[in-house]
Design a protein around this motif. Structure first.
Motif, PDB file in Angstrom:
ATOM      1  N   ASN A 175      42.846  46.866  23.691  1.00  9.42           N
ATOM      2  CA  ASN A 175      44.180  46.448  23.255  1.00  9.42           C
ATOM      3  C   ASN A 175      45.137  47.633  23.143  1.00  9.42           C
ATOM      4  O   ASN A 175      46.009  47.677  22.271  1.00  9.42           O
ATOM      5  N   THR A 176      44.927  48.605  24.012  1.00 13.64           N
ATOM      6  CA  THR A 176      45.780  49.780  24.141  1.00 13.64           C
ATOM      7  C   THR A 176      46.038  49.970  25.635  1.00 13.64           C
ATOM      8  O   THR A 176      45.328  49.401  26.460  1.00 13.64           O
ATOM      9  N   PRO A 177      47.039  50.770  25.991  1.00 13.60           N
ATOM     10  CA  PRO A 177      47.330  50.940  27.423  1.00 13.60           C
ATOM     11  C   PRO A 177      46.133  51.525  28.184  1.00 13.60           C
ATOM     12  O   PRO A 177      45.641  52.608  27.860  1.00 13.60           O
ATOM     13  N   VAL A 178      45.654  50.777  29.168  1.00 13.78           N
ATOM     14  CA  VAL A 178      44.536  51.195  29.999  1.00 13.78           C
ATOM     15  C   VAL A 178      44.572  50.365  31.279  1.00 13.78           C
ATOM     16  O   VAL A 178      45.065  49.237  31.273  1.00 13.78           O
ATOM     17  N   THR A 179      44.081  50.936  32.357  1.00 10.75           N
ATOM     18  CA  THR A 179      44.073  50.213  33.634  1.00 10.75           C
ATOM     19  C   THR A 179      42.672  49.683  33.922  1.00 10.75           C
ATOM     20  O   THR A 179      41.679  50.168  33.371  1.00 10.75           O
ATOM     21  N   TYR A 180      42.607  48.708  34.808  1.00  6.47           N
ATOM     22  CA  TYR A 180      41.305  48.207  35.242  1.00  6.47           C
ATOM     23  C   TYR A 180      40.515  49.327  35.920  1.00  6.47           C
ATOM     24  O   TYR A 180      39.301  49.409  35.787  1.00  6.47           O
ATOM     25  N   GLU A 181      41.217  50.188  36.642  1.00  9.18           N
ATOM     26  CA  GLU A 181      40.548  51.308  37.306  1.00  9.18           C
ATOM     27  C   GLU A 181      39.825  52.191  36.281  1.00  9.18           C
ATOM     28  O   GLU A 181      38.689  52.602  36.491  1.00  9.18           O
ATOM     29  N   GLN A 182      40.485  52.456  35.161  1.00 13.14           N
ATOM     30  CA  GLN A 182      39.870  53.289  34.121  1.00 13.14           C
ATOM     31  C   GLN A 182      38.663  52.596  33.488  1.00 13.14           C
ATOM     32  O   GLN A 182      37.626  53.220  33.286  1.00 13.14           O
ATOM     33  N   LYS A 238      36.851  50.244  34.767  1.00 16.67           N
ATOM     34  CA  LYS A 238      35.800  50.082  35.777  1.00 16.67           C
ATOM     35  C   LYS A 238      35.036  51.397  35.967  1.00 16.67           C
ATOM     36  O   LYS A 238      33.807  51.413  36.047  1.00 16.67           O
ATOM     37  N   LEU A 239      35.756  52.506  36.025  1.00 20.81           N
ATOM     38  CA  LEU A 239      35.132  53.826  36.148  1.00 20.81           C
ATOM     39  C   LEU A 239      34.217  54.090  34.951  1.00 20.81           C
ATOM     40  O   LEU A 239      33.077  54.544  35.094  1.00 20.81           O
ATOM     41  N   ALA A 268      32.838  51.836  32.868  1.00 20.53           N
ATOM     42  CA  ALA A 268      31.701  50.915  32.894  1.00 20.53           C
ATOM     43  C   ALA A 268      30.682  51.326  33.956  1.00 20.53           C
ATOM     44  O   ALA A 268      29.467  51.256  33.728  1.00 20.53           O
ATOM     45  N   HIS A 269      31.157  51.773  35.106  1.00 20.63           N
ATOM     46  CA  HIS A 269      30.251  52.215  36.173  1.00 20.63           C
ATOM     47  C   HIS A 269      29.464  53.445  35.723  1.00 20.63           C
ATOM     48  O   HIS A 269      28.250  53.537  35.945  1.00 20.63           O
ATOM     49  N   ALA A 270      30.142  54.381  35.084  1.00 18.28           N
ATOM     50  CA  ALA A 270      29.468  55.582  34.586  1.00 18.28           C
ATOM     51  C   ALA A 270      28.387  55.213  33.570  1.00 18.28           C
ATOM     52  O   ALA A 270      27.279  55.759  33.594  1.00 18.28           O
ATOM     53  N   LEU A 271      28.680  54.266  32.683  1.00 15.89           N
ATOM     54  CA  LEU A 271      27.683  53.821  31.702  1.00 15.89           C
ATOM     55  C   LEU A 271      26.496  53.151  32.380  1.00 15.89           C
ATOM     56  O   LEU A 271      25.340  53.397  32.021  1.00 15.89           O
ATOM     57  N   ALA A 272      26.782  52.300  33.352  1.00 22.00           N
ATOM     58  CA  ALA A 272      25.704  51.616  34.084  1.00 22.00           C
ATOM     59  C   ALA A 272      24.802  52.629  34.779  1.00 22.00           C
ATOM     60  O   ALA A 272      23.568  52.521  34.731  1.00 22.00           O
ATOM     61  N   GLN A 273      25.402  53.631  35.407  1.00 23.62           N
ATOM     62  CA  GLN A 273      24.611  54.661  36.093  1.00 23.62           C
ATOM     63  C   GLN A 273      23.821  55.509  35.104  1.00 23.62           C
ATOM     64  O   GLN A 273      22.678  55.884  35.381  1.00 23.62           O
ATOM     65  N   PHE A 302      20.618  43.895  35.344  1.00 27.59           N
ATOM     66  CA  PHE A 302      21.757  44.378  36.120  1.00 27.59           C
ATOM     67  C   PHE A 302      22.931  44.578  35.168  1.00 27.59           C
ATOM     68  O   PHE A 302      23.392  43.640  34.525  1.00 27.59           O
ATOM     69  N   VAL A 303      23.395  45.813  35.040  1.00 24.85           N
ATOM     70  CA  VAL A 303      24.575  46.117  34.236  1.00 24.85           C
ATOM     71  C   VAL A 303      25.779  45.954  35.163  1.00 24.85           C
ATOM     72  O   VAL A 303      26.036  46.795  36.021  1.00 24.85           O
ATOM     73  N   ASP A 304      26.471  44.847  34.997  1.00 30.27           N
ATOM     74  CA  ASP A 304      27.547  44.473  35.925  1.00 30.27           C
ATOM     75  C   ASP A 304      28.865  45.142  35.563  1.00 30.27           C
ATOM     76  O   ASP A 304      29.784  44.536  35.011  1.00 30.27           O
ATOM     77  N   TRP A 305      28.952  46.412  35.893  1.00 29.05           N
ATOM     78  CA  TRP A 305      30.144  47.220  35.656  1.00 29.05           C
ATOM     79  C   TRP A 305      31.340  46.702  36.440  1.00 29.05           C
ATOM     80  O   TRP A 305      32.494  46.919  36.066  1.00 29.05           O
ATOM     81  N   ASN A 306      31.089  45.987  37.518  1.00 24.01           N
ATOM     82  CA  ASN A 306      32.143  45.523  38.413  1.00 24.01           C
ATOM     83  C   ASN A 306      32.969  44.383  37.809  1.00 24.01           C
ATOM     84  O   ASN A 306      33.991  44.011  38.347  1.00 24.01           O
ATOM     85  N   GLN A 307      32.536  43.842  36.671  1.00 19.83           N
ATOM     86  CA  GLN A 307      33.318  42.788  36.011  1.00 19.83           C
ATOM     87  C   GLN A 307      34.650  43.321  35.493  1.00 19.83           C
ATOM     88  O   GLN A 307      35.551  42.553  35.204  1.00 19.83           O
ATOM     89  N   ASN A 308      34.765  44.630  35.352  1.00 16.58           N
ATOM     90  CA  ASN A 308      36.002  45.242  34.871  1.00 16.58           C
ATOM     91  C   ASN A 308      37.006  45.334  36.021  1.00 16.58           C
ATOM     92  O   ASN A 308      37.297  46.407  36.529  1.00 16.58           O
TER      93      ASN A 308
END
Length: 169
Positions: A38-45, A47-48, A50-55, A79-85
């Protein structure tokens, strides 16, 4: 029950960074973990991040966690589905019924319930049908409500990665 274990690991990681997280059953066999920003953030951020956490989880728990989407590598693993972001993705909403003979419901749960399911090695502790959810809501309120208002910021993944490289052995 493997999802509960991975969820607890995620909870611990988020707590380490001072982030509150909220678990929710998918109403099927999965567990979803929400980190409200609930603060300014992009899906790209997100997703990056979440992907780092999954890895990270995959590298630390190769026997149980996978971050790759190919179904053939996911058998017997979580499966840690980081791509949902992603702004184009959808997920089952809170309190949604699943179309089944005995419809289960996507339900917010407390981390203590996830831990109890893990300790008991009993995933049914996290399975709810509509009457169960109504009783839970009356007793516990909406466990997912903080997701709507809590303001948090993601840690800078690059800074975290750079800091861990500097620490070294």
């Amino acid at each position: 029950i493997q999802c509960a274990q991975v969820g607890i690991w995620l909870h611990d990681i988020f707590s380490h960074w001072g982030l509150e997280s909220f678990p929710k059953t998918s109403g099927s066999k999965g567990l979803q973990v929400y980190v409200p920003l609930n603060t300014p953030v992009t899906y790209e951020q997100t997703k990056l991040f979440a992907h780092a956490l999954a890895q990270l989880l995959e590298s630390e728990h190769r026997d149980l966690v996978v971050s790759e989407m190919k179904k053939e590598v996911r058998t017997g693993k979580v499966f840690v589905d980081w791509n949902q972001n992603d702004e184009h993705k959808t997920t089952i909403s809170v309190y949604s019924l699943r179309a089944r003979e005995h419809p289960t419901v996507s339900t917010p749960v407390a981390w203590e319930e996830v831990e109890r399911a893990l300790k008991k090695k009993d995933a049914s502790v996290l399975t709810f049908e509509a009457p169960d959810v109504l009783k839970r809501f009356e007793k516990m309120g909406d466990l997912h409500e903080p997701v709507l208002r809590l303001k948090q910021k993601l840690p800078d993944v690059r800074a975290v990665a750079a800091g861990s490289e500097e620490e070294g052995p």
